[in-house]
Design a protein around this motif. Sequence first.
Motif, PDB file in Angstrom:
ATOM      1  N   ARG A  43       0.858  -1.184   0.000  1.00 53.91           N
ATOM      2  CA  ARG A  43       0.000   0.000   0.000  1.00 53.91           C
ATOM      3  C   ARG A  43       0.895   1.236   0.000  1.00 53.91           C
ATOM      4  O   ARG A  43       1.666   1.466   0.939  1.00 53.91           O
ATOM      5  N   ALA A  44       0.793   2.021  -1.057  1.00 50.27           N
ATOM      6  CA  ALA A  44       1.699   3.156  -1.277  1.00 50.27           C
ATOM      7  C   ALA A  44       1.029   4.455  -0.833  1.00 50.27           C
ATOM      8  O   ALA A  44       0.685   5.314  -1.647  1.00 50.27           O
ATOM      9  N   ARG A  90      -0.597  10.153  -1.452  1.00 47.50           N
ATOM     10  CA  ARG A  90      -0.783  11.543  -0.989  1.00 47.50           C
ATOM     11  C   ARG A  90      -0.127  12.532  -1.944  1.00 47.50           C
ATOM     12  O   ARG A  90      -0.686  13.593  -2.244  1.00 47.50           O
ATOM     13  N   GLU A  91       1.041  12.198  -2.429  1.00 42.08           N
ATOM     14  CA  GLU A  91       1.753  13.063  -3.367  1.00 42.08           C
ATOM     15  C   GLU A  91       0.932  13.283  -4.642  1.00 42.08           C
ATOM     16  O   GLU A  91       0.917  14.373  -5.210  1.00 42.08           O
ATOM     17  N   ARG A 123      -6.651   8.223  -3.277  1.00 43.03           N
ATOM     18  CA  ARG A 123      -7.198   7.679  -2.032  1.00 43.03           C
ATOM     19  C   ARG A 123      -6.559   6.346  -1.658  1.00 43.03           C
ATOM     20  O   ARG A 123      -6.141   6.149  -0.516  1.00 43.03           O
ATOM     21  N   GLU A 124      -6.481   5.405  -2.606  1.00 45.28           N
ATOM     22  CA  GLU A 124      -5.981   4.056  -2.297  1.00 45.28           C
ATOM     23  C   GLU A 124      -5.136   3.546  -3.454  1.00 45.28           C
ATOM     24  O   GLU A 124      -5.661   3.191  -4.514  1.00 45.28           O
ATOM     25  N   LEU A 125      -3.836   3.512  -3.251  1.00 41.90           N
ATOM     26  CA  LEU A 125      -2.899   3.097  -4.294  1.00 41.90           C
ATOM     27  C   LEU A 125      -2.047   1.946  -3.773  1.00 41.90           C
ATOM     28  O   LEU A 125      -1.492   2.015  -2.676  1.00 41.90           O
ATOM     29  N   GLU A 177       8.308   6.201  -1.377  1.00 40.24           N
ATOM     30  CA  GLU A 177       8.039   4.845  -0.891  1.00 40.24           C
ATOM     31  C   GLU A 177       9.292   4.033  -0.591  1.00 40.24           C
ATOM     32  O   GLU A 177       9.195   2.883  -0.167  1.00 40.24           O
ATOM     33  N   GLY A 178      10.480   4.628  -0.821  1.00 42.07           N
ATOM     34  CA  GLY A 178      11.702   3.876  -0.572  1.00 42.07           C
ATOM     35  C   GLY A 178      11.848   2.673  -1.478  1.00 42.07           C
ATOM     36  O   GLY A 178      12.438   1.660  -1.105  1.00 42.07           O
ATOM     37  N   MET A 179      11.318   2.776  -2.699  1.00 41.99           N
ATOM     38  CA  MET A 179      11.374   1.684  -3.669  1.00 41.99           C
ATOM     39  C   MET A 179      12.129   2.162  -4.909  1.00 41.99           C
ATOM     40  O   MET A 179      11.920   3.283  -5.388  1.00 41.99           O
ATOM     41  N   PHE A 180      13.012   1.298  -5.421  1.00 44.58           N
ATOM     42  CA  PHE A 180      13.842   1.639  -6.567  1.00 44.58           C
ATOM     43  C   PHE A 180      13.352   0.821  -7.761  1.00 44.58           C
ATOM     44  O   PHE A 180      13.459  -0.398  -7.778  1.00 44.58           O
TER      45      PHE A 180
END
Length: 424
Positions: free
Chosen positions: A100-101, A106-107, A111-113, A357-360
């Motif tokens: 859940r990102a 928010r950026e 609502r739900e990503l 999200e700290g994802m690469f």
Amino acid sequence: MGPKPADPKAPGRTPGRTPDLGPATALKCRECGSTYPLDALYVCGECFGPLEVAYEFRGVSRRSIEAGPANIWRYRGLLPVPADVMTTRNTEPGWTRLIRADNLARELGMRELWIKDDSGNPTHSFKDRVVAVALAAAQELGFDVLACPSTGNLANAVASAAARAGIRSVVLIPANLEAPKIVSTAVYGGTLLAVRGDYDDVNRLASELAGEEDWAFVNVNVRPYYAEGSKTLGYEVAEQLGWRLPEQVVVPIASGSQLTKVDKAFGELTALGLVEERTVKVYGAQAAGCSPVATAFKGGHDAIRPVRPDTIAKSLAIGNPADGLYALDVCRRTGGAVESVTDEEVLDAIRLLGRTEGMFAETAGGVTVATLRKLLREGLIDPGATTVLLKTGDGLKTLDTVSSLVGPTAVIDPTLAAFRAAGL
């Protein structure tokens, strides 16, 4: 009417026995509906349309799936693989994280990503899924050499899977492929051929070789089985959401196969009564430097005009996508869209995902995030709907594309005074 006998002039091999491919019953032409035996066939002898797997599903339930292993073989009752396919080995792909990102949502004002992160597979991309299914089917059909043309991720997956299975691999790649993908294919010890040209040149050569060599080219002569592996992305998304379908999904487009199979997975789960019926809007993401499907969608065309790729997103750089028309149809039928983004937008999106999200993500993931942002900006996607974005590979595969854009905040001497002077 039963399946037609195999055409001796058609590509593929004449089997010595009837293969056990689980619920798979035949190969069926997408265009004219002609059926063929389960063999290494991929083109209809009647109309030259593409073949896909036809099934008779039996005894598949939420309980039977949940009792399976934490990999793609929990769905073996929905795939063209033997019933006794390896299910206990911990090197098998699948059951990757659905994250859940909230920060990225928010950026972007959503609502739900959710992000389906397939970098957790054995060679860090979704290609491990399709190769696992192709390998299981190919071995059941009697092949002992696994081969492919590839833009990189598939090369990694084929070489690795063949090594684990103890068979030979032959992989063809464009000579200008990213260095990390070349190294991480060659390390598995198979045959690696760098071809001067782009992916479409490599694919043409592979298609010629498939007619000459008794090899299983995963995305050529055993493509119908290979493609089914992408369905497991859709299965996992639904199961990980608590056996519910998302309202929207954003999928990168290279050949277009992954997008069509994710849609197929949602349809199968619905038909089997495993999820509540819902139309999932499917959105396709392409790089502007290789966007034949997006161009057709935005132009209202019913044909895909091939292009010469020119983009940093090399894993999506297929200028003549085999399943482009079918991907186009899915997006139109479900009320989705296909959009393209520039290389600059891709690089910015890679950093956005990392920062929030700290994802690469590799460049394909950057394409998908950037496309989502563009769709939101253009009002083509609902920010209030449950949305899943597919991140299909790891950013470590495409380091060169971002290495000049990021780096140390400062370079200092090992003293407190130097730290203070840096103004941090």
